[in-house]
Design an enzyme around this catalytic site. Structure first.
Site, PDB file in Angstrom:
ATOM      1  N   HIS A   9       0.800  -1.235   0.000  1.00 28.84           N
ATOM      2  CA  HIS A   9       0.000   0.000   0.000  1.00 28.84           C
ATOM      3  C   HIS A   9       0.825   1.273   0.000  1.00 28.84           C
ATOM      4  O   HIS A   9       0.270   2.369   0.020  1.00 28.84           O
ATOM      5  CB  HIS A   9      -0.968   0.023   1.194  1.00 28.84           C
ATOM      6  CG  HIS A   9      -0.283   0.165   2.529  1.00 28.84           C
ATOM      7  ND1 HIS A   9       0.195  -0.897   3.239  1.00 28.84           N
ATOM      8  CD2 HIS A   9       0.009   1.264   3.273  1.00 28.84           C
ATOM      9  CE1 HIS A   9       0.734  -0.490   4.366  1.00 28.84           C
ATOM     10  NE2 HIS A   9       0.648   0.836   4.409  1.00 28.84           N
TER      11      HIS A   9
HETATM   12  C1  UD1 Z   1      -2.255   5.345   5.758  1.00 29.76           C
HETATM   13  C2  UD1 Z   1      -0.962   5.909   6.347  1.00 29.76           C
HETATM   14  C3  UD1 Z   1       0.132   4.879   6.231  1.00 29.76           C
HETATM   15  C4  UD1 Z   1      -0.282   3.561   6.846  1.00 29.76           C
HETATM   16  C5  UD1 Z   1      -1.610   3.110   6.261  1.00 29.76           C
HETATM   17  C6  UD1 Z   1      -2.087   1.885   6.977  1.00 29.76           C
HETATM   18  C7  UD1 Z   1      -0.624   8.321   6.149  1.00 29.76           C
HETATM   19  C8  UD1 Z   1       0.080   9.383   5.414  1.00 29.76           C
HETATM   20  N1  UD1 Z   1      -0.522   7.097   5.634  1.00 29.76           N
HETATM   21  O1  UD1 Z   1      -2.030   5.118   4.369  1.00 29.76           O
HETATM   22  O2  UD1 Z   1       1.281   5.343   6.923  1.00 29.76           O
HETATM   23  O3  UD1 Z   1       0.712   2.608   6.592  1.00 29.76           O
HETATM   24  O4  UD1 Z   1      -2.593   4.142   6.411  1.00 29.76           O
HETATM   25  O5  UD1 Z   1      -2.991   1.163   6.209  1.00 29.76           O
HETATM   26  O6  UD1 Z   1      -1.244   8.578   7.146  1.00 29.76           O
HETATM   27  N2  UD1 Z   1      -9.413   4.388   1.607  1.00 29.76           N
HETATM   28  C9  UD1 Z   1     -10.644   3.775   1.547  1.00 29.76           C
HETATM   29  N3  UD1 Z   1     -11.214   3.388   2.722  1.00 29.76           N
HETATM   30  C10 UD1 Z   1     -10.639   3.606   3.935  1.00 29.76           C
HETATM   31  C11 UD1 Z   1      -9.391   4.247   3.973  1.00 29.76           C
HETATM   32  C12 UD1 Z   1      -8.796   4.623   2.799  1.00 29.76           C
HETATM   33  O7  UD1 Z   1     -11.185   3.576   0.489  1.00 29.76           O
HETATM   34  O8  UD1 Z   1     -11.230   3.217   4.965  1.00 29.76           O
HETATM   35  C13 UD1 Z   1      -8.762   4.767   0.336  1.00 29.76           C
HETATM   36  C14 UD1 Z   1      -9.097   6.179  -0.112  1.00 29.76           C
HETATM   37  O9  UD1 Z   1      -9.182   6.180  -1.489  1.00 29.76           O
HETATM   38  C15 UD1 Z   1      -7.857   6.950   0.316  1.00 29.76           C
HETATM   39  C16 UD1 Z   1      -6.752   5.927   0.188  1.00 29.76           C
HETATM   40  O10 UD1 Z   1      -7.349   4.695   0.503  1.00 29.76           O
HETATM   41  O11 UD1 Z   1      -7.644   8.066  -0.462  1.00 29.76           O
HETATM   42  C17 UD1 Z   1      -5.580   6.177   1.091  1.00 29.76           C
HETATM   43  O12 UD1 Z   1      -6.003   6.281   2.459  1.00 29.76           O
HETATM   44  P1  UD1 Z   1      -5.109   7.143   3.494  1.00 29.76           P
HETATM   45  O13 UD1 Z   1      -5.578   6.928   4.872  1.00 29.76           O
HETATM   46  O14 UD1 Z   1      -4.991   8.533   3.024  1.00 29.76           O
HETATM   47  O15 UD1 Z   1      -3.677   6.526   3.315  1.00 29.76           O
HETATM   48  P2  UD1 Z   1      -3.234   5.021   3.375  1.00 29.76           P
HETATM   49  O16 UD1 Z   1      -2.633   4.664   2.071  1.00 29.76           O
HETATM   50  O17 UD1 Z   1      -4.324   4.190   3.921  1.00 29.76           O
HETATM   51  N1  UDP Z   2      -3.913  -6.039   8.829  1.00 23.31           N
HETATM   52  C1  UDP Z   2      -5.216  -6.507   8.916  1.00 23.31           C
HETATM   53  N2  UDP Z   2      -5.866  -6.880   7.763  1.00 23.31           N
HETATM   54  C2  UDP Z   2      -5.281  -6.811   6.531  1.00 23.31           C
HETATM   55  C3  UDP Z   2      -3.952  -6.322   6.452  1.00 23.31           C
HETATM   56  C4  UDP Z   2      -3.309  -5.931   7.623  1.00 23.31           C
HETATM   57  O1  UDP Z   2      -5.773  -6.600  10.003  1.00 23.31           O
HETATM   58  O2  UDP Z   2      -5.925  -7.171   5.530  1.00 23.31           O
HETATM   59  C5  UDP Z   2      -3.217  -5.619  10.070  1.00 23.31           C
HETATM   60  C6  UDP Z   2      -1.873  -6.268  10.305  1.00 23.31           C
HETATM   61  O3  UDP Z   2      -1.998  -7.500  10.990  1.00 23.31           O
HETATM   62  C7  UDP Z   2      -1.169  -5.216  11.136  1.00 23.31           C
HETATM   63  C8  UDP Z   2      -1.726  -3.916  10.611  1.00 23.31           C
HETATM   64  O4  UDP Z   2      -2.935  -4.246   9.938  1.00 23.31           O
HETATM   65  O5  UDP Z   2      -1.520  -5.348  12.498  1.00 23.31           O
HETATM   66  C9  UDP Z   2      -0.752  -3.288   9.640  1.00 23.31           C
HETATM   67  O6  UDP Z   2      -1.379  -2.216   9.016  1.00 23.31           O
HETATM   68  P1  UDP Z   2      -0.919  -1.663   7.615  1.00 23.31           P
HETATM   69  O7  UDP Z   2      -0.094  -2.644   6.892  1.00 23.31           O
HETATM   70  O8  UDP Z   2      -2.143  -1.156   6.953  1.00 23.31           O
HETATM   71  O9  UDP Z   2      -0.082  -0.358   8.019  1.00 23.31           O
HETATM   72  P2  UDP Z   2       1.456  -0.124   8.404  1.00 23.31           P
HETATM   73  O10 UDP Z   2       1.824  -1.078   9.465  1.00 23.31           O
HETATM   74  O11 UDP Z   2       2.251  -0.280   7.165  1.00 23.31           O
HETATM   75  O12 UDP Z   2       1.475   1.286   8.860  1.00 23.31           O
END
Ligand code: UD1
Ligand code: UDP
Length: 399
Positions: free
Chosen positions: A233
């Site tokens: 991601h």
């Molecule tokens: C965010 C964090 C990242 C973390 C990740 C965990 C920042 C800058 N990034 O990235 O560090 O590793 O979360 O998963 O804070 N979206 C949905 N549904 C949701 C959430 C997001 O559809 O419930 C989609 C939207 O299109 C959104 C995109 O995902 O624009 C990105 O979501 P966002 O929270 O901005 O960043 P992540 O890539 O999730």
């Molecule tokens: N995770 C989850 N479901 C998924 C993928 C990840 O519950 O389909 C959990 C995973 O076990 C871990 C956390 O989400 O505890 C990690 O989150 P993510 O990879 O989104 O973010 P990051 O750690 O890179 O910030």
């Protein structure tokens, strides 16, 4: 949550806002906990539970709504037995500035209403920095869970969030020894840094038995130990069509040799759908599924023969589970997972995906110091020592 009111405690006031002032409890100090995105829930659940056991604080839970889909939020919270948040800020998705600003502004109002003695933030997402900034402008002390991680890569939004949040924090909780070294190098006094261990691994140990019983792999029709679990991601991997296409090519090639299970983050799914890459993966037999709940994901990790990821938390959880992890990045802020022996940095060339190997089926438990399931207890004790019986800070209006 009880709120025995008193009038002799200093009140926070919003500079330009019109939110009413809320009096403090006279019995206990109040802590506001912040969560916003999937990994925050996993890191904070044990902290909230450990403080509840100690009974030293009124706990107020704020969910910013950065992640809001059922699969990215509610299901994870439910699996973790996370208490119902007191405030849901519903900020949703957006550009970095927009999202950060929405959290900052909405959280400021919560702070003015709640009058906390301190705020706890976790990790490195936009919600973390925004809430730390709001609290620091009001003079409210901040405790940062998972402090001191550094990738030294300023192109990562998370690196900006980490460094700035640490700079604003009063108590810095690290989960591995290099955290202190990184913070000292930035001039943070050692007395504010507490090496307590990894609260994410507390959640893992608490949920592991229930997760293993799920056997999600079997439900998906893949043999435990035989498959590769993939999560991706990071914007650097998924937001550039040519790079993503290269990665998809690498996964398609890997799928010829081993089953692949790919719970797809919504950011990534949107990109894959744009250019037909999703269909390409499905045609190659990749199990392209929605993000799964926390117990199901732990189950998939525990039974995987290898994991390919750019997630931070997954690098840690695979280390704790003893499952080989291949991190599709050029750097990691979690070098301890590499020295521990479970994590390999693949770099960012999709050709490197050919080097992913299924391990023999012999998982080994973590031996990383203080990744022992009790980090939140140590952390909670530090919070109690520092903030129980403290009044909220006196805050003057400022422009
Ligand atoms: C965010 C964090 C990242 C973390 C990740 C965990 C920042 C800058 N990034 O990235 O560090 O590793 O979360 O998963 O804070 N979206 C949905 N549904 C949701 C959430 C997001 O559809 O419930 C989609 C939207 O299109 C959104 C995109 O995902 O624009 C990105 O979501 P966002 O929270 O901005 O960043 P992540 O890539 O999730
Ligand atoms: N995770 C989850 N479901 C998924 C993928 C990840 O519950 O389909 C959990 C995973 O076990 C871990 C956390 O989400 O505890 C990690 O989150 P993510 O990879 O989104 O973010 P990051 O750690 O890179 O910030």
């Amino acid at each position: 949550m009880s709120n025995d009111l008193t009038t002799d405690v200093p009140q926070l006031t919003l500079v330009h806002g019109d939110a009413p002032l809320a009096p403090l409890s006279s019995e206990r100090s109040t802590v506001v906990h912040v969560v916003g995105a999937r990994p925050n829930f996993v890191k904070m659940a044990p902290v909230v539970a450990a403080l509840r056991e100690r009974g030293a604080f009124n706990q107020v839970l704020v969910h910013t709504g950065q992640h809001y889909d059922r699969r990215m939020s509610d299901e994870i919270l439910a699996d973790l037995d996370f208490p119902e948040p007191d405030h849901f800020l519903a900020v949703g998705s957006g550009a970095h500035g927009e999202q950060t600003a929405k959290v900052l502004s909405a959280f400021e109002r919560v702070l003015v209403d709640t009058q906390p003695t301190f705020v706890v933030v976790a990790g490195d997402v936009n919600s973390t920095l925004a809430c730390a900034l709001a609290a620091s402008k009001l003079g409210i002390p901040i405790a940062h869970v998972e402090s001191g991680l550094r990738s030294f890569d300023w192109t990562m939004p998370e690196e900006i969030n980490r460094v700035l949040t640490d700079r604003l924090s009063d108590l810095l909780f690290t989960h591995s020894p290099e955290g202190l070294e990184n913070l000292k190098a930035e001039g943070v006094e050692e007395s504010r840094v507490h090496y307590v261990g990894n609260t994410m691994i507390d959640s893992l140990r608490r949920c592991e038995r229930r997760a293993r019983e799920r056997q999600l792999a079997v439900q998906l029709g893949v043999e435990p130990g035989s498959y590769i679990l993939v999560t991706l991601h990071r914007p650097s991997n998924v937001d550039h069509p040519s790079r993503l296409s290269g990665i998809v090519g690498g996964l398609v090639a890997l799928a010829a040799d081993a089953p692949i299970v790919f719970p797809i983050h919504p950011r990534t799914r949107a990109r894959l759908a744009e250019d037909g890459s999703l269909a390409r993966l499905e045609a190659a037999g990749v199990h392209c599924i929605e993000p799964v709940g926390y117990l199901d994901f732990l189950s998939l990790q525990a039974d995987a023969g290898a994991v390919v990821t750019d997630s931070g938390g997954v690098q840690e959880e695979t280390s704790a589970l003893g499952v080989p992890c291949y991190t599709f990045r050029t750097n990691t802020e979690r070098p301890i997972t590499i020295s521990h022996g479970t994590n390999t940095l693949l770099g960012d060339d999709p050709a490197e995906l050919a080097g992913v190997r299924i391990s023999s089926w012999d998982p080994t438990p973590s031996a990383i110091s203080l990744w022992d399931g009790h980090a939140a207890d140590r952390l909670a004790d530090v919070l109690v020592t520092n903030y129980a019986l403290c009044a909220a800070p006196a805050v003057q209006e400022q422009r």
